[in-house]
Scaffold this active site. Structure first.
Site, PDB file in Angstrom:
ATOM      1  N   ARG A 186     -10.907  12.494 -14.686  1.00 23.33           N
ATOM      2  CA  ARG A 186     -12.304  12.264 -14.278  1.00 23.33           C
ATOM      3  C   ARG A 186     -13.226  13.406 -14.688  1.00 23.33           C
ATOM      4  O   ARG A 186     -14.395  13.172 -14.997  1.00 23.33           O
ATOM      5  CB  ARG A 186     -12.374  12.060 -12.768  1.00 23.33           C
ATOM      6  CG  ARG A 186     -11.833  10.714 -12.378  1.00 23.33           C
ATOM      7  CD  ARG A 186     -11.826  10.543 -10.890  1.00 23.33           C
ATOM      8  NE  ARG A 186     -11.505   9.168 -10.542  1.00 23.33           N
ATOM      9  CZ  ARG A 186     -11.087   8.796  -9.347  1.00 23.33           C
ATOM     10  NH1 ARG A 186     -10.937   9.678  -8.395  1.00 23.33           N
ATOM     11  NH2 ARG A 186     -10.833   7.527  -9.102  1.00 23.33           N
ATOM     12  N   GLY A 235      -7.670   0.350 -11.027  1.00 25.72           N
ATOM     13  CA  GLY A 235      -6.577   0.951 -10.253  1.00 25.72           C
ATOM     14  C   GLY A 235      -5.231   0.926 -10.942  1.00 25.72           C
ATOM     15  O   GLY A 235      -4.996   1.654 -11.906  1.00 25.72           O
ATOM     16  N   LYS A 240      -2.089  -9.036  -3.580  1.00 25.85           N
ATOM     17  CA  LYS A 240      -2.635 -10.058  -2.683  1.00 25.85           C
ATOM     18  C   LYS A 240      -3.730 -10.898  -3.296  1.00 25.85           C
ATOM     19  O   LYS A 240      -4.648 -10.378  -3.927  1.00 25.85           O
ATOM     20  CB  LYS A 240      -3.212  -9.363  -1.449  1.00 25.85           C
ATOM     21  CG  LYS A 240      -2.148  -8.797  -0.558  1.00 25.85           C
ATOM     22  CD  LYS A 240      -2.780  -8.230   0.681  1.00 25.85           C
ATOM     23  CE  LYS A 240      -1.713  -7.812   1.676  1.00 25.85           C
ATOM     24  NZ  LYS A 240      -2.296  -7.047   2.761  1.00 25.85           N
ATOM     25  N   GLY A 268     -12.802   0.209  -7.601  1.00 24.55           N
ATOM     26  CA  GLY A 268     -13.622  -0.750  -6.859  1.00 24.55           C
ATOM     27  C   GLY A 268     -14.907  -1.094  -7.588  1.00 24.55           C
ATOM     28  O   GLY A 268     -15.358  -2.243  -7.569  1.00 24.55           O
TER      29      GLY A 268
HETATM   30  P1  AMP Z   1      -3.351  -4.280  -6.081  1.00 21.09           P
HETATM   31  O1  AMP Z   1      -3.657  -2.963  -5.428  1.00 21.09           O
HETATM   32  O2  AMP Z   1      -3.719  -5.475  -5.280  1.00 21.09           O
HETATM   33  O3  AMP Z   1      -3.820  -4.336  -7.506  1.00 21.09           O
HETATM   34  O4  AMP Z   1      -1.780  -4.353  -6.121  1.00 21.09           O
HETATM   35  C1  AMP Z   1      -0.983  -3.460  -6.830  1.00 21.09           C
HETATM   36  C2  AMP Z   1       0.319  -3.402  -6.132  1.00 21.09           C
HETATM   37  O5  AMP Z   1       0.905  -4.672  -6.154  1.00 21.09           O
HETATM   38  C3  AMP Z   1       1.295  -2.453  -6.768  1.00 21.09           C
HETATM   39  O6  AMP Z   1       1.523  -1.393  -5.885  1.00 21.09           O
HETATM   40  C4  AMP Z   1       2.545  -3.298  -6.943  1.00 21.09           C
HETATM   41  O7  AMP Z   1       3.718  -2.638  -6.526  1.00 21.09           O
HETATM   42  C5  AMP Z   1       2.292  -4.485  -6.040  1.00 21.09           C
HETATM   43  N1  AMP Z   1       3.044  -5.660  -6.472  1.00 21.09           N
HETATM   44  C6  AMP Z   1       3.014  -6.236  -7.673  1.00 21.09           C
HETATM   45  N2  AMP Z   1       3.898  -7.249  -7.739  1.00 21.09           N
HETATM   46  C7  AMP Z   1       4.514  -7.299  -6.542  1.00 21.09           C
HETATM   47  C8  AMP Z   1       5.537  -8.130  -5.996  1.00 21.09           C
HETATM   48  N3  AMP Z   1       6.094  -9.077  -6.709  1.00 21.09           N
HETATM   49  N4  AMP Z   1       5.928  -7.898  -4.735  1.00 21.09           N
HETATM   50  C9  AMP Z   1       5.354  -6.916  -4.008  1.00 21.09           C
HETATM   51  N5  AMP Z   1       4.372  -6.108  -4.472  1.00 21.09           N
HETATM   52  C10 AMP Z   1       3.969  -6.301  -5.722  1.00 21.09           C
END
Ligand code: AMP
Length: 421
Positions: free
Chosen positions: A35, A377, A221, A400
């Site tokens: 950064r 991220g 999610k 974000g």
């Molecule tokens: P996000 O912050 O929503 O972009 O999610 C990223 C996170 O999703 C990472 O830390 C991954 O470890 C997690 N992730 C990706 N695929 C899976 C999965 N199949 N089961 C559990 N966590 C997951």
């Protein structure tokens, strides 16, 4: 609109909002200075013109003055990278700060102490008791908002020009990221080079699309990605929905997902999104096979399984080889690519294969002329982990902020520069 390239900073003080919110270890050593490096072209240009940057940033989430979050810890590193004499003001709006700004000599810069040592930077009250009444909450909010005006005016008073180079906080309407812009006329406020690049990259993804356009949305999610997926359905030709989100979609379609991560309250939403995609003619690409594990651990026993036949006691932690191939084919045919979120738990070395394959396919498509943007991220951590950052068109510094921009929201930090033009 004024631009940093055109502006001549000779003899001028410029308040530059940067994002120096860098990770520090327990000895206050910077563990990743990306950064800081990202803001160097802007700071160097101001100094080369004969102006003085007055640098403002936040670091962490302090609740008041806290040594742990002092920007003094990074002063030496900033000076080294900038190859300039960088002085420090230990209170961003303190008594002596204006004098320090006024005394700056040609070639010098001034780094201000953490702007978030003041609640007025964010404009949110602090230290309210948990059981505070609505009246107390509202009075505290009013007080901090009133103080915010004075805080912003003081920051603005140091400078002839305002430069916003902090894309990472552009989605916040804070004193130094947005409100301050009101104190400068259109000719004297502008984006820094980094901010310009970020805005252009988002523009290419949202409004200047070379087709086919493929977005790869991963992560854990569905709930955190709904708005972005809905907005992308109006833009993309192909939407790869991957990562932990996969299993909510698989279950919604009647598949067996074993113990895989799933948001049971989002099954209808998943079905809805699939229906919307159909109506809009968007090709949704979902996994057909998964790399499954008998526990959430790097050392778990693993196997490959059709994504909709995962046995109980097992969970999908990455995509399988068939899906990798499928994704790669779609990606390599694309001319515009957005990647946000891994295909699996890439933090575990045994479940990185899918994310790496996606990254490699994007690099190949980019080599063949596609525009590719990686951001938000974890996918940035992915391309860095796999050494692929140099092979994509642009890696965004905004988490974000990037996601909100792609959701189609107006970012206060960007809008503030555009006002009065
Ligand atoms: P996000 O912050 O929503 O972009 O999610 C990223 C996170 O999703 C990472 O830390 C991954 O470890 C997690 N992730 C990706 N695929 C899976 C999965 N199949 N089961 C559990 N966590 C997951």
């Amino acid at each position: 609109m004024q631009t940093i390239e055109k502006y001549n900073f000779a003899g001028k003080k410029a308040f530059v909002r940067v994002d120096f919110n860098v990770p520090l270890d327990e000895n206050f050593k910077i563990t990743d200075d990306t950064r800081i490096r990202a803001a160097l072209p802007t700071l160097k240009k101001i100094i080369a013109d004969g102006g003085n940057p007055v640098i403002g940033s936040h670091l962490g989430r302090p609740k008041g003055v806290t040594d742990k979050y002092s920007l003094r810890h990074i002063l030496g590193h900033v000076a080294g990278l900038l190859e300039a004499d960088v002085l420090f003001a230990d209170d961003c709006i303190g008594e002596g700060t204006a004098a320090k700004v006024a005394a700056l000599k040609p070639g010098q810069a001034l780094l201000l102490e953490n702007l978030r040592f003041y609640a007025e930077e964010e404009g949110k009250p602090r230290g309210l008791a948990e059981d505070a009444s609505d009246e107390e909450k509202s009075a505290a909010k009013k007080a901090v908002k009133a103080g915010q005006k004075e805080f912003t005016r003081k920051l603005a008073s140091y400078a002839d020009a305002y430069v916003n180079d902090a894309f990472g906080t552009a989605h916040r309407a804070h004193a130094s990221t947005a409100l301050i812009a009101e104190y400068f006329d259109a000719d004297n406020k502008m984006f820094g080079y980094l901010m310009e690049k970020e805005v252009q990259a988002v523009e290419k993804i949202l409004n200047d699309i070379n087709r086919p356009f493929t977005a790869i949305m991963g992560g854990s999610k569905v709930s955190s990605k709904i708005e972005i997926i809905e907005n992308l359905l109006n833009k993309v030709d192909n939407l790869i929905i991957t990562g932990g989100m996969t299993y909510t979609f698989t279950k919604a379609q009647g598949g067996r997902i074993g113990n895989s991560i799933c948001e049971d309250d989002k099954l209808d939403l998943a079905t809805d999104l699939l229906q919307k995609a159909k109506e809009k003619g968007v090709n949704i690409v979902l996994a057909t096979d998964a790399k499954i594990a008998d526990s959430f651990s790097n050392d778990a026993k693993t196997a490959f399984s059709p994504v909709d036949e995962i046995p109980d006691g097992w969970e999908g932690l990455d995509i399988g080889p068939e899906t990798e191939k499928q994704y790669a084919e779609v990606i390599k045919r694309s001319k515009t690519i957005l990647w946000n979120g891994p295909t699996g738990v890439f933090e575990f070395d045994n479940f990185t294969h899918g994310s790496r394959a996606v990254g490699e396919a994007i690099v190949e498509a980019t080599r063949n002329g596609a525009f590719s943007l990686v951001g938000g991220g974890d996918s940035v951590a992915c391309v860095n982990k796999f050494g692929l950052a140099g092979g994509v068109s642009y890696v965004s510094t905004g988490g974000g902020a990037l996601l909100e921009a792609i959701e189609g929201k107006t970012l206060p930090g960007i809008a503030a520069i555009g006002k009065n033009n």
